[in-house]
Write an enzyme that holds these catalytic residues in place. Structure first.
Site, PDB file in Angstrom:
ATOM      1  N   HIS A 104     -14.058  67.242  34.815  1.00 32.32           N
ATOM      2  CA  HIS A 104     -15.180  66.690  34.763  1.00 32.32           C
ATOM      3  C   HIS A 104     -15.701  67.197  36.171  1.00 32.32           C
ATOM      4  CE1 HIS A 104     -13.776  65.066  31.434  1.00 32.32           C
ATOM      5  NE2 HIS A 104     -13.759  63.593  31.934  1.00 32.32           N
ATOM      6  N   GLY A 154       0.129  59.206  25.036  1.00 33.11           N
ATOM      7  CA  GLY A 154      -1.303  59.917  25.447  1.00 33.11           C
ATOM      8  C   GLY A 154      -1.233  60.699  26.698  1.00 33.11           C
ATOM      9  N   LYS A 198     -21.600  53.535  30.597  1.00 30.04           N
ATOM     10  CA  LYS A 198     -20.692  53.151  30.879  1.00 30.04           C
ATOM     11  C   LYS A 198     -19.946  53.981  31.845  1.00 30.04           C
ATOM     12  CE  LYS A 198     -17.302  53.827  27.436  1.00 30.04           C
ATOM     13  NZ  LYS A 198     -15.764  54.003  27.008  1.00 30.04           N
ATOM     14  N   CYS A 236     -13.611  58.194  33.729  1.00 28.74           N
ATOM     15  CA  CYS A 236     -13.095  59.265  34.359  1.00 28.74           C
ATOM     16  C   CYS A 236     -14.562  59.619  34.772  1.00 28.74           C
ATOM     17  CB  CYS A 236     -12.450  60.438  33.409  1.00 28.74           C
ATOM     18  SG  CYS A 236     -12.558  60.390  32.146  1.00 28.74           S
ATOM     19  N   GLU A 255     -20.778  57.067  27.001  1.00 31.71           N
ATOM     20  CA  GLU A 255     -20.258  57.506  27.996  1.00 31.71           C
ATOM     21  C   GLU A 255     -21.588  57.031  29.104  1.00 31.71           C
ATOM     22  OE1 GLU A 255     -17.095  58.481  27.969  1.00 31.71           O
ATOM     23  OE2 GLU A 255     -17.193  59.427  30.000  1.00 31.71           O
ATOM     24  N   ASN A 271     -10.066  64.266  35.304  1.00 36.32           N
ATOM     25  CA  ASN A 271     -10.241  63.534  34.815  1.00 36.32           C
ATOM     26  C   ASN A 271      -8.508  62.862  34.723  1.00 36.32           C
ATOM     27  OD1 ASN A 271     -10.037  65.956  33.060  1.00 36.32           O
ATOM     28  ND2 ASN A 271      -9.879  64.793  31.434  1.00 36.32           N
ATOM     29  N   THR A 272      -7.751  63.331  34.552  1.00 36.19           N
ATOM     30  CA  THR A 272      -6.715  62.634  34.201  1.00 36.19           C
ATOM     31  C   THR A 272      -5.916  62.123  35.172  1.00 36.19           C
ATOM     32  OG1 THR A 272      -5.158  64.483  33.718  1.00 36.19           O
ATOM     33  CG2 THR A 272      -6.712  63.648  31.485  1.00 36.19           C
ATOM     34  N   VAL A 282      -3.624  60.283  28.709  1.00 35.26           N
ATOM     35  CA  VAL A 282      -2.959  59.794  30.012  1.00 35.26           C
ATOM     36  C   VAL A 282      -2.063  59.238  30.295  1.00 35.26           C
ATOM     37  CG1 VAL A 282      -3.897  57.748  31.462  1.00 35.26           C
ATOM     38  CG2 VAL A 282      -5.715  59.240  29.657  1.00 35.26           C
TER      39      VAL A 282
HETATM   40  N1  LIG Z   1      -8.584  61.102  28.475  1.00 42.83           N
HETATM   41  C1  LIG Z   1      -8.632  60.670  30.139  1.00 42.83           C
HETATM   42  O1  LIG Z   1      -9.125  61.320  30.735  1.00 42.83           O
HETATM   43  C2  LIG Z   1      -8.832  59.686  30.134  1.00 42.83           C
HETATM   44  C3  LIG Z   1      -9.755  59.430  30.763  1.00 42.83           C
HETATM   45  C4  LIG Z   1      -9.660  57.693  31.867  1.00 42.83           C
HETATM   46  C5  LIG Z   1      -9.606  56.779  31.522  1.00 42.83           C
HETATM   47  N2  LIG Z   1      -8.900  57.215  30.380  1.00 42.83           N
HETATM   48  C6  LIG Z   1      -8.924  56.139  29.347  1.00 42.83           C
HETATM   49  O2  LIG Z   1      -7.302  55.667  29.308  1.00 42.83           O
HETATM   50  C7  LIG Z   1      -7.003  55.438  27.664  1.00 42.83           C
HETATM   51  C8  LIG Z   1      -5.891  56.214  27.110  1.00 42.83           C
HETATM   52  O3  LIG Z   1      -6.659  57.390  26.679  1.00 42.83           O
HETATM   53  P1  LIG Z   1      -5.820  58.727  26.040  1.00 42.83           P
HETATM   54  O4  LIG Z   1      -7.108  59.716  27.099  1.00 42.83           O
HETATM   55  O5  LIG Z   1      -4.685  58.896  26.346  1.00 42.83           O
HETATM   56  O6  LIG Z   1      -5.404  58.097  24.918  1.00 42.83           O
HETATM   57  P2  LIG Z   1      -5.077  59.011  23.624  1.00 42.83           P
HETATM   58  O7  LIG Z   1      -4.329  60.254  24.078  1.00 42.83           O
HETATM   59  O8  LIG Z   1      -5.766  59.247  22.555  1.00 42.83           O
HETATM   60  O9  LIG Z   1      -3.553  58.170  23.620  1.00 42.83           O
HETATM   61  C9  LIG Z   1      -3.600  56.601  23.541  1.00 42.83           C
HETATM   62  C10 LIG Z   1      -2.352  56.291  23.628  1.00 42.83           C
HETATM   63  O10 LIG Z   1      -2.005  54.597  23.259  1.00 42.83           O
HETATM   64  C11 LIG Z   1      -1.256  54.150  22.034  1.00 42.83           C
HETATM   65  N3  LIG Z   1      -1.394  53.194  21.005  1.00 42.83           N
HETATM   66  C12 LIG Z   1      -2.894  54.053  20.187  1.00 42.83           C
HETATM   67  N4  LIG Z   1      -2.057  52.539  19.712  1.00 42.83           N
HETATM   68  C13 LIG Z   1      -1.179  51.577  19.469  1.00 42.83           C
HETATM   69  C14 LIG Z   1      -1.168  50.287  19.165  1.00 42.83           C
HETATM   70  N5  LIG Z   1      -1.666  49.995  18.807  1.00 42.83           N
HETATM   71  N6  LIG Z   1      -0.157  49.867  20.236  1.00 42.83           N
HETATM   72  C15 LIG Z   1       0.651  50.308  21.289  1.00 42.83           C
HETATM   73  N7  LIG Z   1       0.447  52.266  21.404  1.00 42.83           N
HETATM   74  C16 LIG Z   1      -0.863  52.398  20.586  1.00 42.83           C
HETATM   75  C17 LIG Z   1      -0.715  56.095  21.358  1.00 42.83           C
HETATM   76  O11 LIG Z   1       0.921  55.570  21.524  1.00 42.83           O
HETATM   77  P3  LIG Z   1       1.557  55.865  19.960  1.00 42.83           P
HETATM   78  O12 LIG Z   1       1.521  57.762  20.190  1.00 42.83           O
HETATM   79  O13 LIG Z   1       3.002  55.692  20.073  1.00 42.83           O
HETATM   80  O14 LIG Z   1       0.871  55.231  18.563  1.00 42.83           O
HETATM   81  C18 LIG Z   1      -0.923  56.585  22.931  1.00 42.83           C
HETATM   82  O15 LIG Z   1       0.044  57.209  23.191  1.00 42.83           O
HETATM   83  C19 LIG Z   1      -8.183  55.257  26.620  1.00 42.83           C
HETATM   84  O16 LIG Z   1      -8.641  54.326  26.818  1.00 42.83           O
HETATM   85  C20 LIG Z   1      -9.676  55.557  27.460  1.00 42.83           C
HETATM   86  O17 LIG Z   1     -10.686  55.543  27.239  1.00 42.83           O
HETATM   87  C21 LIG Z   1      -8.927  58.482  29.917  1.00 42.83           C
END
Ligand SMILES: NC(=O)c1ccc[n+]([C@@H]2O[C@H](COP(=O)([O-])OP(=O)(O)OC[C@H]3O[C@@H](n4cnc5c(N)ncnc54)[C@H](OP(=O)(O)O)[C@@H]3O)[C@@H](O)[C@H]2O)c1
Length: 356
Positions: free
Chosen positions: A245, A16, A208, A152, A205, A333-334, A18
């Site tokens: 952000h 993902g 939160k 974030c 958001e 943010n990341t 992050v």
């Molecule tokens: N983006 C930001 O700036 C940010 C900042 C702070 C916190 N967050 C939080 O961090 C988390 C990840 O965010 P993201 O933006 O990186 O999301 P993302 O791009 O949608 O990535 C999600 C990841 O989770 C995996 N995943 C999804 N369903 C799964 C399952 N059933 N079992 C195992 N792995 C699974 C996916 O892997 P596969 O490809 O293998 O399915 C992918 O690697 C979220 O909870 C988000 O709220 C994000």
């Protein structure tokens, strides 16, 4: 030179937006070694083939060759810590299974952030909240435990509010955000919705950010976190920026405040990670810019001694009277808003003996 133990790490959600930050940051780490990558649809594939790589710099070649494993405790056997970058719906159950099986989990997901026995960490602000891990293990009968890092948007905001509360008793914060696309993960917001546009709503958001900031800034006493009494009003917007952000803050105080004093206070802010000289701790957590047109996402998101880990503040000025202040802040943010703060939390845990 402080001696560190070598720490073996596993990562949930490696592909993902992050997860990729960890893949970018951890191979250069002096003692955190990323051994196991786990995922959902990518399980069974080589990481380099499964991931849609988002960064201009080349992927670490050893990471590219690793085969992504199923998100199960057996996959992380032998690891000392599990970072989780899973979507919240998945994290709720999966992270509990890992903690029950004896792992220390550091999670980016919101699933457990507001549980009363789970610390919500920004190590510069609330290093002592880690002590909740002992309460959590006892209460839940787990051998492991879950620590979380904030949303974030709340991260940069909480870092700026901390010295303003401590020094000038900030009582109220009104915030408008301009949030980057990578905050919605990959592929995120459809291009036709965001090009030439601003979207004035991000689901869940605003609630939160306010609730989490109050917990992060809360005081830890007798094994319980008492939330900060600061009142908050938040408006969140998605803008067509890739990373970083930006937020405008209007704060009200219990005393008069001069913008020059506030700038000095913000620039002087330091926390436990700086005292301990942790590897991912920036020398200066808050950088103050005095030009009229800073901070800007493209110019300032990678500022500081550890790129992306400092919050950049500018346009510090009084509001409607001497008891109010307005400013603009920017944080990556990341990095500061996700992987960087989780890695810093792991470094603090290592130093304080939580990974033994
Ligand atoms: N983006 C930001 O700036 C940010 C900042 C702070 C916190 N967050 C939080 O961090 C988390 C990840 O965010 P993201 O933006 O990186 O999301 P993302 O791009 O949608 O990535 C999600 C990841 O989770 C995996 N995943 C999804 N369903 C799964 C399952 N059933 N079992 C195992 N792995 C699974 C996916 O892997 P596969 O490809 O293998 O399915 C992918 O690697 C979220 O909870 C988000 O709220 C994000």
């Amino acid at each position: 030179m402080t001696k560190h133990r070598e720490v073996k790490a596993a990562l949930l959600g490696a592909t993902g937006a992050v997860g990729q930050r960890y893949i970018n940051m951890l191979p250069k780490h002096p003692y955190l070694h990323l051994e196991v990558l786990m995922g959902g649809e990518s399980a069974g594939k080589k990481y380099g083939q499964a991931v849609h790589w988002l960064f201009p710099d080349a992927m670490d070649s050893a990471m590219a060759e690793k085969v992504v494993k199923q998100a199960r405790p057996e996959s992380a056997k032998g690891c000392d810590i599990v970072f989780s970058a899973l979507p919240s719906e998945v994290a709720a159950e999966v992270e509990s299974k890992f903690a029950e099986a004896g792992f220390i989990v550091v999670s980016e997901a919101s699933a457990h952030r507001m549980d009363s026995d789970v610390p919500l960490m920004i190590p510069e602000i609330n290093a002592e909240h880690l002590r909740l891990l002992e309460t959590q293990k006892r209460k839940r009968g787990w051998k492991g435990a879950i620590a979380t890092t904030p949303n974030c948007t709340g991260t940069g905001l909480s870092m700026v509010l901390k010295p303003l509360i401590d020094e000038y008793q900030a009582e109220k914060a009104i915030v408008t955000t301009m949030q980057a696309l990578s905050g919605a993960g990959f592929p995120g917001v459809p291009s036709l919705s965001i090009q030439e546009n601003v979207i004035p709503y991000i689901k869940n958001e605003e609630e939160k950010v306010a609730a989490e900031a109050k917990k992060i800034l809360g005081t830890f006493k007798d094994g319980v976190i008492k939330p900060s009494p600061i009142e908050m009003g938040i408006s969140c917007n998605r803008v067509a920026v890739i990373d970083g952000h930006m937020e405008t803050l209007y704060a009200e105080f219990g005393m008069d405040i001069s913008p020059e004093d506030a700038e000095r206070t913000l620039a002087r802010f330091r926390g436990e990670p700086q005292t301990l000289k942790l590897p991912t701790a920036p020398d200066q957590p808050i950088i103050v810019r005095r030009e009229n047109d800073r901070p800007q996402p493209r110019l300032d998101r990678m500022a500081g001694s550890v790129p992306g880990m400092s919050v950049v503040v500018g346009r510090v000025r009084n509001g409607i009277d001497a008891r109010s202040l307005q400013l603009t802040l920017l944080s990556h943010n990341t990095i500061r808003g996700a992987a960087g703060t989780a890695i810093l939390t792991a470094e603090l845990m290592e130093r304080e003996g939580y990974l033994e």
